[in-house]
Design a protein around this motif. Sequence first.
Motif, PDB file in Angstrom:
ATOM      1  N   UNK A 137       0.857  -1.192   0.000  1.00 33.33           N
ATOM      2  CA  UNK A 137       0.000   0.000   0.000  1.00 33.33           C
ATOM      3  C   UNK A 137       0.891   1.239   0.000  1.00 33.33           C
ATOM      4  N   UNK A 138       0.289   2.367  -0.316  1.00 31.58           N
ATOM      5  CA  UNK A 138       1.051   3.612  -0.361  1.00 31.58           C
ATOM      6  C   UNK A 138       0.081   4.769  -0.149  1.00 31.58           C
ATOM      7  N   UNK A 139       0.450   5.676   0.749  1.00 31.84           N
ATOM      8  CA  UNK A 139      -0.411   6.813   1.046  1.00 31.84           C
ATOM      9  C   UNK A 139       0.493   7.984   1.401  1.00 31.84           C
ATOM     10  N   UNK A 140       0.685   8.880   0.461  1.00 38.87           N
ATOM     11  CA  UNK A 140       1.627   9.981   0.643  1.00 38.87           C
ATOM     12  C   UNK A 140       1.218  10.905   1.786  1.00 38.87           C
ATOM     13  N   UNK A 141      -0.079  11.200   1.886  1.00 36.65           N
ATOM     14  CA  UNK A 141      -0.544  12.080   2.956  1.00 36.65           C
ATOM     15  C   UNK A 141      -0.320  11.440   4.324  1.00 36.65           C
ATOM     16  N   UNK A 142      -0.618  10.153   4.441  1.00 36.31           N
ATOM     17  CA  UNK A 142      -0.386   9.435   5.694  1.00 36.31           C
ATOM     18  C   UNK A 142       1.100   9.435   6.030  1.00 36.31           C
ATOM     19  N   UNK A 143       1.929   9.179   5.046  1.00 37.42           N
ATOM     20  CA  UNK A 143       3.386   9.176   5.241  1.00 37.42           C
ATOM     21  C   UNK A 143       3.860  10.510   5.800  1.00 37.42           C
ATOM     22  N   UNK A 144       3.416  11.610   5.212  1.00 30.93           N
ATOM     23  CA  UNK A 144       3.850  12.937   5.643  1.00 30.93           C
ATOM     24  C   UNK A 144       3.376  13.241   7.063  1.00 30.93           C
ATOM     25  N   UNK A 145       2.121  12.939   7.358  1.00 35.38           N
ATOM     26  CA  UNK A 145       1.587  13.216   8.698  1.00 35.38           C
ATOM     27  C   UNK A 145       2.279  12.385   9.766  1.00 35.38           C
ATOM     28  N   UNK A 146       2.516  11.114   9.452  1.00 33.43           N
ATOM     29  CA  UNK A 146       3.107  10.205  10.432  1.00 33.43           C
ATOM     30  C   UNK A 146       4.553  10.570  10.734  1.00 33.43           C
ATOM     31  N   UNK A 148       6.078  13.471  10.134  1.00 33.07           N
ATOM     32  CA  UNK A 148       6.103  14.803  10.750  1.00 33.07           C
ATOM     33  C   UNK A 148       5.702  14.723  12.220  1.00 33.07           C
ATOM     34  N   UNK A 149       4.638  13.994  12.508  1.00 38.32           N
ATOM     35  CA  UNK A 149       4.157  13.885  13.883  1.00 38.32           C
ATOM     36  C   UNK A 149       5.185  13.278  14.813  1.00 38.32           C
ATOM     37  N   UNK A 150       5.858  12.222  14.361  1.00 41.33           N
ATOM     38  CA  UNK A 150       6.838  11.571  15.237  1.00 41.33           C
ATOM     39  C   UNK A 150       8.124  12.381  15.353  1.00 41.33           C
ATOM     40  N   UNK A 151       8.490  13.122  14.327  1.00 46.60           N
ATOM     41  CA  UNK A 151       9.637  14.019  14.457  1.00 46.60           C
ATOM     42  C   UNK A 151       9.320  15.128  15.461  1.00 46.60           C
ATOM     43  N   UNK A 152       8.091  15.623  15.440  1.00 46.53           N
ATOM     44  CA  UNK A 152       7.673  16.636  16.415  1.00 46.53           C
ATOM     45  C   UNK A 152       7.733  16.057  17.829  1.00 46.53           C
ATOM     46  N   UNK A 153       7.331  14.787  17.977  1.00 47.39           N
ATOM     47  CA  UNK A 153       7.394  14.143  19.296  1.00 47.39           C
ATOM     48  C   UNK A 153       8.836  14.053  19.794  1.00 47.39           C
ATOM     49  N   UNK A 154       9.767  13.760  18.889  1.00 49.10           N
ATOM     50  CA  UNK A 154      11.178  13.742  19.280  1.00 49.10           C
ATOM     51  C   UNK A 154      11.641  15.157  19.624  1.00 49.10           C
ATOM     52  N   UNK A 155      11.109  16.145  18.878  1.00 46.45           N
ATOM     53  CA  UNK A 155      11.420  17.537  19.198  1.00 46.45           C
ATOM     54  C   UNK A 155      11.072  17.848  20.648  1.00 46.45           C
ATOM     55  N   UNK A 156       9.968  17.287  21.133  1.00 45.06           N
ATOM     56  CA  UNK A 156       9.552  17.538  22.516  1.00 45.06           C
ATOM     57  C   UNK A 156      10.538  16.933  23.508  1.00 45.06           C
ATOM     58  N   UNK A 157      11.093  15.776  23.184  1.00 52.14           N
ATOM     59  CA  UNK A 157      12.036  15.137  24.103  1.00 52.14           C
ATOM     60  C   UNK A 157      13.301  15.984  24.280  1.00 52.14           C
ATOM     61  N   UNK A 188       0.332  15.385  18.839  1.00 47.47           N
ATOM     62  CA  UNK A 188      -0.947  14.684  18.996  1.00 47.47           C
ATOM     63  C   UNK A 188      -1.857  14.909  17.799  1.00 47.47           C
ATOM     64  N   UNK A 189      -1.934  16.143  17.358  1.00 48.54           N
ATOM     65  CA  UNK A 189      -2.817  16.478  16.233  1.00 48.54           C
ATOM     66  C   UNK A 189      -2.398  15.739  14.956  1.00 48.54           C
ATOM     67  N   UNK A 190      -1.115  15.760  14.649  1.00 47.45           N
ATOM     68  CA  UNK A 190      -0.648  15.136  13.405  1.00 47.45           C
ATOM     69  C   UNK A 190      -0.791  13.617  13.444  1.00 47.45           C
ATOM     70  N   UNK A 191      -0.428  13.004  14.567  1.00 44.47           N
ATOM     71  CA  UNK A 191      -0.471  11.537  14.635  1.00 44.47           C
ATOM     72  C   UNK A 191      -1.915  11.047  14.743  1.00 44.47           C
ATOM     73  N   UNK A 192      -2.810  11.871  15.304  1.00 37.92           N
ATOM     74  CA  UNK A 192      -4.221  11.465  15.379  1.00 37.92           C
ATOM     75  C   UNK A 192      -4.836  11.315  13.990  1.00 37.92           C
TER      76      UNK A 192
END
Length: 367
Positions: A137-146, A148-157, A188-192
């Motif tokens: 499967x392939x989903x570009x929008x899902x890829x970008x959100x996922x 981005x969201x996890x990089x932001x989570x690492x940013x918080x750490x 939270x917003x991006x990964x949701x």
Amino acid sequence: MSSKNDVVFRKESLLNTKPGKKIIKNRLFKTKGYEQFIKYQNQSAKEFPKFTIKFTNDLFNLIKQDVNIYDTQKQFSDSYGTEFMLGKSLIDSIRIKFENIEILRDRASRILNSNFIKMTMPIFMALYDSASKFYGDDNLELRENLIYGHLVAIDLSEPMDRITDKDEDLDYLEDYKFLNPYILRLANYMISKCGKIVFDEFNHGFKEAIKGQKVDHELKSKNAAINEENMNNCYQKYRAVIGTAGKNMALCRFPLGEIFYLGMAKAAECTGCGNEIEDAINNKSLKTPSWPLYFYSLTNDIQKCFDLTLKKSEIYMEEARIAIELLPTNFPYSEFLEFLFLTVEHYNHFWYNQLKKENLNEFVIPK
């Protein structure tokens, strides 16, 4: 290679470690793992400036739109520790300061100047693509959100670590306290957007990371003894943040999600050892808590504590490599992981070698 310190992966540095020589060999023969790694490193280098701009703009908009700014700050400190609390006067002054987006951009860039962030962006891209191809499967929008969201989570750490460690960016720690809840809100917003299973896994991983962060804080404040169990609990923050991200890059699907968790969690712990050696060199002091300090407490030998920390990192890497053996037969990205793990090993050995240039007797040993 990916590091905020370019000297780590220069040719002369690579030639001085065994893993580094293997990296050069891979580069000379243009192995599949090397080619895959370079592909994603180049992709990451292209996307990172865009990520920085988006991250800054998103934070700016969240702050601007927040009509309950005091509640936002209080809820975060109540949930994650009083060390992240800001007084009302500081909240007001920092919010006014961040009405200038250039000031906010500076703070965001400082947070993003992190080995964990620079080293993980291409990894997340590769893991997502490998899982997507494996499951068809392939989903570009899902890829970008996922991603981005996890990089932001690492940013918080990063700011949370800097606030508790108090060994970096001392002039900006109050600003980081202000930004923490907005970074979490953005993650939270991006990964949701990526589905309930993935979002639930992220929330579980974040809770586990906070547990590790709290042990870290207790050890810093001397409210807990440094021992093997507490060190393992402290390293839970590495396992949870990076391991969970790895699992989510496969959308938690079995078996890749579990395999990615194992590989990424253990590679993160391995990198943590190297980071502690690097911090010890930069600060001329053993970090509290850290494996070097733990081993020193048992041996009273400054050289041996670093020798044992390197051995500890090798144990973590042996466990990470089990993930490669668990991959499905003919998995097209197994060589990527092999090469990735070489870069982690080289990073650790590079900083271990730098110790030879130091007078270890001058290092401060925390009491």
